[in-house]
Design a protein around this motif. Structure first.
Motif, PDB file in Angstrom:
ATOM      1  N   ILE A  59       0.848  -1.010   0.121  1.00 14.53           N
ATOM      2  CA  ILE A  59       0.103  -0.056  -0.181  1.00 14.53           C
ATOM      3  C   ILE A  59       1.075   1.476  -0.172  1.00 14.53           C
ATOM      4  O   ILE A  59       0.687   2.322  -0.207  1.00 14.53           O
ATOM      5  N   SER A  60       2.572   1.443   0.166  1.00 15.88           N
ATOM      6  CA  SER A  60       2.652   2.054  -0.134  1.00 15.88           C
ATOM      7  C   SER A  60       3.432   2.469  -1.138  1.00 15.88           C
ATOM      8  O   SER A  60       4.733   3.130  -1.489  1.00 15.88           O
ATOM      9  N   GLY A  61       3.553   1.385  -1.668  1.00  9.04           N
ATOM     10  CA  GLY A  61       4.263   1.894  -3.174  1.00  9.04           C
ATOM     11  C   GLY A  61       5.315   0.911  -3.469  1.00  9.04           C
ATOM     12  O   GLY A  61       5.670   0.548  -4.422  1.00  9.04           O
ATOM     13  N   ARG A  62       5.764   0.086  -2.098  1.00 10.61           N
ATOM     14  CA  ARG A  62       7.008  -0.762  -2.208  1.00 10.61           C
ATOM     15  C   ARG A  62       7.129  -1.523  -3.298  1.00 10.61           C
ATOM     16  O   ARG A  62       6.473  -2.457  -1.991  1.00 10.61           O
ATOM     17  N   ALA A  63       8.111  -1.978  -4.005  1.00 11.57           N
ATOM     18  CA  ALA A  63       8.656  -3.250  -3.916  1.00 11.57           C
ATOM     19  C   ALA A  63       8.482  -4.554  -2.824  1.00 11.57           C
ATOM     20  O   ALA A  63       9.274  -4.678  -2.050  1.00 11.57           O
ATOM     21  N   ILE A  64       7.602  -5.848  -2.634  1.00 15.22           N
ATOM     22  CA  ILE A  64       7.806  -7.186  -2.026  1.00 15.22           C
ATOM     23  C   ILE A  64       8.069  -7.940  -3.093  1.00 15.22           C
ATOM     24  O   ILE A  64       8.092  -8.217  -3.933  1.00 15.22           O
ATOM     25  N   THR A  65       9.660  -8.338  -2.652  1.00 21.00           N
ATOM     26  CA  THR A  65      10.228  -9.301  -3.671  1.00 21.00           C
ATOM     27  C   THR A  65       9.225 -10.550  -3.413  1.00 21.00           C
ATOM     28  O   THR A  65       8.912 -11.085  -2.243  1.00 21.00           O
ATOM     29  N   ALA A  66      10.273 -11.495  -4.405  1.00 19.66           N
ATOM     30  CA  ALA A  66       9.202 -12.976  -4.110  1.00 19.66           C
ATOM     31  C   ALA A  66       9.629 -13.820  -3.056  1.00 19.66           C
ATOM     32  O   ALA A  66       9.629 -14.273  -1.923  1.00 19.66           O
ATOM     33  N   HIS A  67      11.602 -13.574  -2.523  1.00 14.25           N
ATOM     34  CA  HIS A  67      12.054 -14.019  -1.518  1.00 14.25           C
ATOM     35  C   HIS A  67      11.361 -13.442  -0.235  1.00 14.25           C
ATOM     36  O   HIS A  67      10.281 -14.300   0.845  1.00 14.25           O
ATOM     37  N   GLN A  68      10.568 -12.206   0.180  1.00 18.21           N
ATOM     38  CA  GLN A  68       9.667 -12.021   0.847  1.00 18.21           C
ATOM     39  C   GLN A  68       8.406 -12.381   1.172  1.00 18.21           C
ATOM     40  O   GLN A  68       7.903 -12.243   2.360  1.00 18.21           O
ATOM     41  N   GLU A  69       7.847 -12.683   0.198  1.00 12.78           N
ATOM     42  CA  GLU A  69       6.750 -13.013  -0.275  1.00 12.78           C
ATOM     43  C   GLU A  69       6.688 -14.211   0.578  1.00 12.78           C
ATOM     44  O   GLU A  69       5.531 -14.770   1.162  1.00 12.78           O
ATOM     45  N   TYR A  70       8.196 -15.328   0.177  1.00 15.88           N
ATOM     46  CA  TYR A  70       7.436 -16.687   0.734  1.00 15.88           C
ATOM     47  C   TYR A  70       7.521 -16.796   1.886  1.00 15.88           C
ATOM     48  O   TYR A  70       7.464 -17.620   3.018  1.00 15.88           O
ATOM     49  N   ALA A  71       8.464 -15.632   2.979  1.00 18.37           N
ATOM     50  CA  ALA A  71       8.469 -15.467   3.963  1.00 18.37           C
ATOM     51  C   ALA A  71       7.315 -15.233   5.121  1.00 18.37           C
ATOM     52  O   ALA A  71       7.310 -14.807   6.362  1.00 18.37           O
ATOM     53  N   GLN A  72       6.379 -14.474   4.198  1.00 22.68           N
ATOM     54  CA  GLN A  72       5.378 -14.038   4.646  1.00 22.68           C
ATOM     55  C   GLN A  72       4.054 -15.101   5.317  1.00 22.68           C
ATOM     56  O   GLN A  72       5.131 -16.451   4.954  1.00 22.68           O
ATOM     57  N   PRO A  73       3.220 -14.711   5.823  1.00 24.61           N
ATOM     58  CA  PRO A  73       2.426 -15.909   6.449  1.00 24.61           C
ATOM     59  C   PRO A  73       2.326 -17.251   6.257  1.00 24.61           C
ATOM     60  O   PRO A  73       2.297 -18.793   6.760  1.00 24.61           O
ATOM     61  N   GLN A  74       2.127 -17.155   4.551  1.00 19.94           N
ATOM     62  CA  GLN A  74       1.822 -18.120   3.375  1.00 19.94           C
ATOM     63  C   GLN A  74       2.954 -19.108   3.396  1.00 19.94           C
ATOM     64  O   GLN A  74       2.863 -20.473   3.228  1.00 19.94           O
ATOM     65  N   ALA A  75       4.117 -19.377   4.081  1.00 16.04           N
ATOM     66  CA  ALA A  75       5.217 -20.322   3.955  1.00 16.04           C
ATOM     67  C   ALA A  75       5.226 -21.227   5.020  1.00 16.04           C
ATOM     68  O   ALA A  75       5.312 -22.716   4.411  1.00 16.04           O
ATOM     69  N   PRO A  76       4.789 -21.132   5.861  1.00 19.20           N
ATOM     70  CA  PRO A  76       4.234 -22.318   6.534  1.00 19.20           C
ATOM     71  C   PRO A  76       3.032 -23.169   6.340  1.00 19.20           C
ATOM     72  O   PRO A  76       3.822 -24.223   6.306  1.00 19.20           O
ATOM     73  N   THR A  77       2.348 -22.197   5.497  1.00 22.49           N
ATOM     74  CA  THR A  77       1.362 -22.752   4.872  1.00 22.49           C
ATOM     75  C   THR A  77       1.783 -23.527   3.684  1.00 22.49           C
ATOM     76  O   THR A  77       1.789 -24.913   3.685  1.00 22.49           O
ATOM     77  N   ARG A  78       2.665 -23.851   3.030  1.00 24.38           N
ATOM     78  CA  ARG A  78       3.804 -24.072   1.799  1.00 24.38           C
ATOM     79  C   ARG A  78       4.880 -25.361   2.245  1.00 24.38           C
ATOM     80  O   ARG A  78       4.748 -26.167   1.662  1.00 24.38           O
ATOM     81  N   LEU A  79       5.369 -25.005   3.692  1.00 23.90           N
ATOM     82  CA  LEU A  79       5.686 -26.511   4.184  1.00 23.90           C
ATOM     83  C   LEU A  79       4.889 -26.796   4.712  1.00 23.90           C
ATOM     84  O   LEU A  79       5.277 -28.590   4.258  1.00 23.90           O
ATOM     85  N   ASN A  80       3.633 -27.178   4.649  1.00 27.34           N
ATOM     86  CA  ASN A  80       3.006 -28.015   5.526  1.00 27.34           C
ATOM     87  C   ASN A  80       2.791 -28.463   3.727  1.00 27.34           C
ATOM     88  O   ASN A  80       2.564 -29.946   4.442  1.00 27.34           O
ATOM     89  N   LEU A  81       2.232 -27.815   3.332  1.00 24.14           N
ATOM     90  CA  LEU A  81       1.795 -28.786   2.279  1.00 24.14           C
ATOM     91  C   LEU A  81       2.698 -29.345   0.864  1.00 24.14           C
ATOM     92  O   LEU A  81       2.852 -30.813   1.109  1.00 24.14           O
TER      93      LEU A  81
END
Length: 271
Positions: A59-81
């Motif tokens: 929302i601030s216009g800053r880029a979020i890298t793919a690595h950061q996205e993986y480190a977001q809360p969905q990472a545990p879900t991906r690891l569980n899968l």
């Protein structure tokens, strides 16, 4: 079920049947593992795991890298899968517990290396690089299984060749146990002695062929003399590491005893 001990009070036909059944079981299990890694790779190729956006703006216009996205809360879900997929495929094989009996972390460490294992169990360490490395290691695991399947086939060919050469010798020597050499003529004793010399040559040739096969296995896998070679691995549950070589030695010892009996008979016979 553990294979039976190599006992030479049985016929060599029975012993070779046991060995071939061991190889068939090893091949079937390795093929099942190969298929399980294929299924595991397909399961985690799901778009939920492999197609995060490369970047997007917050929302601030800053880029979020793919690595950061993986480190977001969905990472545990991906690891569980990933964990569920691995446990439902590789670790769910019917023989898995008997063969390996390890934990998820121990298993993925063995298969994929400690760094990938850490990434797959630590959300903060998980990202596209770790995922790509995982896919590469899955391909390696499949390649290793295919190589082992090929080794099983080569080993079976070698065992069948040895059986064709050694079983007839075993059978021929078994018939000699009923011969009373004391009642044989000198000519018959000489014929037996010469025949036993020929059988000795056959045993030595079979042993040399077998040793060459073992050497080729070691060269193919680049195994040092200090490490367990694939031949020993095939028969790791047996009480004899190299059963075919042991059978060659057993036959040679039996031949020697017969020859010595004949020689003693000749020496003790009246002229």
């Amino acid at each position: 079920m553990e294979p039976p001990a190599i006992c030479f009070d049985r016929s060599f036909t029975e012993v070779f049947d046991d060995i071939i059944n061991t190889l068939l079981t090893e091949r079937a299990q390795t093929e099942a593992e190969y298929d399980a890694f294929i299924e595991f790779g397909e399961r985690i190729s799901d778009q939920r795991l492999t197609s995060p956006s490369c970047s997007h703006a917050d929302i601030s216009g800053r880029a979020i890298t793919a690595h950061q996205e993986y480190a977001q809360p969905q990472a545990p879900t991906r690891l569980n899968l990933i964990r569920s997929a691995y446990q439902d495929t590789v670790m769910n094989l019917p023989f898995y517990t008997d063969e390996y009996d390890d934990t998820y972390f121990e298993s993925i460490s063995e298969e994929f290396g400690s760094e990938i294992a850490t990434a797959l169990t630590t959300p903060e360490c998980f990202g596209p690089t770790a995922l790509n490395a995982l896919f590469n290691r899955i391909e390696t695991a499949k390649s290793e299984r295919q190589n082992h399947i090929d080794a099983c086939d080569r080993e079976r060919d070698s065992i069948e060749t040895a059986a064709d050469r050694l079983i007839p010798i075993d059978q021929e020597l078994s018939t000699l146990t009923t011969v009373n050499f004391d009642l044989q003529s000198f000519g018959a004793l000489d014929a037996h002695h010469n025949r036993l010399s020929i059988l000795t040559d056959h045993c030595e040739s079979a042993a040399q062929t077998r040793q060459e096969t073992i050497r080729k296995h070691r060269d193919f896998y680049t195994i040092s003399q200090e490490d367990m070679d694939v031949t020993a691995y095939f028969y790791r549950e047996y009480d004899i590491t190299y059963p075919v070589l042991a059978m060659c030695s057993d036959l040679t010892a039996r031949i020697t005893r017969f020859r010595e009996r004949i020689e003693r008979t000749v020496i003790s016979s009246p002229e």
